[in-house]
Design an enzyme around this catalytic site. Structure first.
Site, short mmCIF file in Angstrom:
data_model
loop_
_atom_site.label_atom_id
_atom_site.label_comp_id
_atom_site.label_asym_id
_atom_site.label_seq_id
_atom_site.Cartn_x
_atom_site.Cartn_y
_atom_site.Cartn_z
CG HIS A 310 -2.00 1.02 1.18
ND1 HIS A 310 -2.54 1.61 2.30
CD2 HIS A 310 -2.64 1.57 0.13
CE1 HIS A 310 -3.46 2.49 1.93
NE2 HIS A 310 -3.55 2.48 0.62
CD GLU A 312 3.99 7.26 -3.69
OE1 GLU A 312 3.93 6.99 -4.89
OE2 GLU A 312 3.82 8.41 -3.23
CB ILE A 339 -4.97 -6.44 1.26
CG1 ILE A 339 -4.91 -5.86 2.69
CG2 ILE A 339 -3.59 -6.77 0.74
CD1 ILE A 339 -4.36 -6.85 3.71
CE LYS A 364 3.16 -7.79 10.22
NZ LYS A 364 3.04 -6.82 9.15
CB ILE A 402 3.10 -13.49 7.86
CG1 ILE A 402 3.77 -13.73 6.51
CG2 ILE A 402 4.12 -13.30 8.97
CD1 ILE A 402 4.60 -14.98 6.44
CE LYS A 406 2.68 -8.51 20.09
NZ LYS A 406 3.92 -9.24 19.74
CG LEU A 445 15.85 -9.23 17.71
CD1 LEU A 445 17.17 -9.91 17.96
CD2 LEU A 445 15.57 -8.21 18.80
CB THR A 468 5.56 -2.31 29.56
OG1 THR A 468 6.12 -3.57 29.21
CG2 THR A 468 5.25 -1.52 28.30
NE ARG A 535 2.95 -0.35 24.79
CZ ARG A 535 3.65 -0.43 23.66
NH1 ARG A 535 3.87 0.66 22.95
NH2 ARG A 535 4.13 -1.59 23.23
#
Length: 622
Positions: A310, A312, A339, A364, A402, A406, A445, A468, A535
């Site tokens: 998406h 450019e 998409i 993500k 992919i 989570k 990473l 955190t 968070r």
């Protein structure tokens, strides 16, 4: 000095040495004879003059950079002088009954001495002139006194501009202790690194053992950075053998070096057989994982790579990079598309008819998706649905999604949306000619959404580094390894599987932060760590499989297959129909409810699966 002037200077110096050497030797051997009137000596001198300059040019004695002369250059001088004296000996044998063997032998030794001294003096002058310029050099410890360590030490001594002064070697081989290599003493073992750093006032450490395994390298690197001294390393053995880089390509130690993960080798024969001469589409091709997938696919000789994305700028970047490589005739097709645009996606796949699709496009970022659930639904769920159903309609051979760790027991909308996307392709797999599969792994990473770039930015600003919670852990993998395993897992699919990559041991985020601070040359008293609290949507620990999904089968090194949690097609279609009309609260409740649904099993079955899973390596933490 120009090249022409340098060559002329060396020519004149060599000429004076040649013209005087044989007469000097003759006078030494025959002090009471008038050697200046000896006709054969005159002819021999002329022969030496012509022969030497010919052989000197052949061996490049006038083209070498003598300021960095070494043993190899001295060998070239010896070869040229030996052949020169041999020509003179043949000439004397042909044109005279008298052979000046002793004179020629002494001349041979004198020429090597004087010509060698004339060249090496340039190096001595160069090094002394650099020292006069007061170039600051860091006191450097070289770990490893093997061939690689010796080469590094030699280069440091020959190139003072590197700014590294090799002070000591450290090596576990007791036979080398207290010996000197290039004037540098081997002082101890790797167990003594911390004490030796203090004893010899070391300012930099270079790890020069390319044969170390990743685990050994990680352990050694931790010891080095704990000293607070800047640590560097040389390339690994496989990179040196392949010729990609040389032993002199010293680089700073990266956070990836501390993972200690041995990278798995692909079944290259099957991978090339599957991807060669095929059309491969990668969605999200400008992202961290998508772009690395494109790089790795590009060397497998596909006919075409469709770069769909998406943004450019990101697509332009990977397109330019791939076109700049030798791609064995592979056609690169950049495609700007969203998409979420169902009609556009269907037209693209209808037009290009890809053989394999790697679906990496997704939102993500957990907190952002928690604040924008509609976008998570539109992109991660309906976007995936669009691409997957287009693949089904046009009989794409393989579709690999992919996914993420989570998606396991998700407390957040991002993970729940990815789990629902897995369910979409699992249901499609039951009735499609396309082989659908998902590959699930943790953090990579260096990706745009990982903490590593954030920590680097915070350290560069002088801190604090924000974490955190001191107990928060995550799984980590390098982008290249994750991409390789995704490609391999895609070839193992039969349809509907959720593949899980072995992420190794979980890493505490606070430990990652501390190591990055040390790698940047600071201490915690200089760069503070600040705990900010969890968070919205975050978990303390990540998992790779839910207990109900555990399946003991490992089908490839570091690739496992999980038993999926089913959902009926009717229920899925009903949810998909209702999602666009739900409120944010309703979306979260519905998706989290579905994503956290468990497979009912007996206690005996659970115990058996969990036992088998733990024996395979403790891939998850519950």
């Amino acid at each position: 000095m120009t090249i022409r002037k340098r060559i002329m200077s060396l020519f004149i110096i060599d000429s004076l040495i040649i013209l005087s050497s044989i007469y000097a030797c003759a006078l030494f051997l025959y002090p009471f004879e008038n050697v200046l009137r000896d006709r054969m000596l005159l002819i021999s001198t002329i022969t030496l003059f012509i022969a030497h300059h010919s052989f000197a040019w052949h061996y490049g004695l006038y083209r070498k950079y003598w300021s960095y002369a070494s043993v190899e250059e001295v060998k070239s001088i010896a070869k040229a002088v030996t052949l020169t004296l041999f020509v003179a000996l043949v000439m004397q044998y042909v044109y005279s009954e008298v052979l000046y063997l002793r004179t020629l032998l002494l001349t041979w030794m004198l020429l090597i001495l004087l010509l060698g001294a004339s060249r090496l003096s340039l190096r001595v002058f160069n090094e002394s002139s650099i020292k006069r310029k007061n170039i600051q050099s860091s006191r450097t410890m070289i770990i490893g006194a093997g061939q690689a360590g010796r080469m590094i030490a030699q280069q440091m001594k020959q190139n003072p501009l590197w700014g590294k002064n090799p002070v000591v070697f450290v090596d576990d081989d007791k036979r080398k202790w207290q010996l000197e290599i290039y004037g540098i003493e081997v002082v101890g073992t790797m167990k003594n690194i911390s004490d030796l750093v203090l004893q010899y006032h070391i300012e930099e450490i270079v790890i020069a053992i390319p044969s170390l395994s990743k685990k050994e390298m990680a352990e050694l690197t931790r010891v080095c950075i704990d000293t607070g001294v800047k640590t560097q390393t040389i390339p690994r053995l496989e990179d040196l053998i392949s010729g990609k880089i040389t032993v002199n390509d010293i680089r700073d130690v990266k956070i990836e070096d501390l993972l200690g993960r041995e990278e798995v080798k692909l079944d290259m024969a099957k991978v090339e057989e599957k991807l060669a001469n095929k059309t491969i589409m990668v969605t999200g091709a400008g992202g961290s994982i998508g772009s690395e997938l494109c790089r790795q696919i590009s060397v497998l000789k596909p006919a075409r790579i469709l770069l769909l994305g998406h943004g450019e700028n990101s697509i332009y970047t990977i397109d330019k990079e791939l076109r700049g490589k030798l791609l064995n005739g592979t056609e690169i097709v950049p495609i700007i598309a969203d998409i979420q645009d169902r009609e556009r996606i269907f037209k693209i796949i209808e037009e290009h008819r890809p053989d394999i699709i790697y679906h990496a496009a997704a939102h993500k970022h957990v907190p952002l998706m928690e604040a924008n659930p509609f976008e998570a639904v539109k992109n991660n769920i309906f976007g995936t649905k669009n691409v997957a159903e287009a693949a089904h309609k046009y009989n794409v051979g393989n579709f690999v999604m992919i996914s993420t760790d989570k998606a396991v027991n998700p407390p957040n909308i991002m993970g729940a949306s990815k789990r629902f996307a897995e369910m979409i392709i699992q249901n499609l797999a039951t009735s499609s000619k396309t082989t659908f599969a998902a590959v699930r792994f943790g953090n990579v990473l260096g990706s745009r959404g990982s903490v590593v770039p954030l920590f680097k930015e915070q350290i560069a600003k002088g801190g604090p580094v924000t974490v955190t919670d001191p107990e928060m852990t995550r799984y980590f993998m390098t982008i290249p390894e994750a991409s390789r395993l995704v490609i391999q897992a895609g070839l193992l699919a039969n349809g509907g599987e959720v593949f899980v990559l072995d992420m190794g041991e979980p890493v505490k985020i606070v430990d990652l932060a501390r190591n990055m601070i040390k790698l940047s040359g600071y201490e915690e008293r200089e760069i503070k760590i600040q705990f900010t609290g969890m968070r919205p949507g975050e978990k303390m620990y990540e998992e790779l499989l839910d207990a109900s999904e555990i399946q003991s089968e490992k089908i490839f090194p570091k690739i496992y297959i999980g038993k999926s949690t089913p959902i009926s097609i009717g229920e899925m279609n009903m949810v998909l129909k209702d999602l666009p009309y739900m409120s944010e609260k309703e979306i979260k409740e519905k998706l989290l409810s579905l994503a956290n649904r468990k497979v009912k099993r007996t206690e005996m079955e659970k115990e058996r699966w969990q036992k088998n899973w733990k024996q395979e390596g403790e891939l998850h933490r519950i």
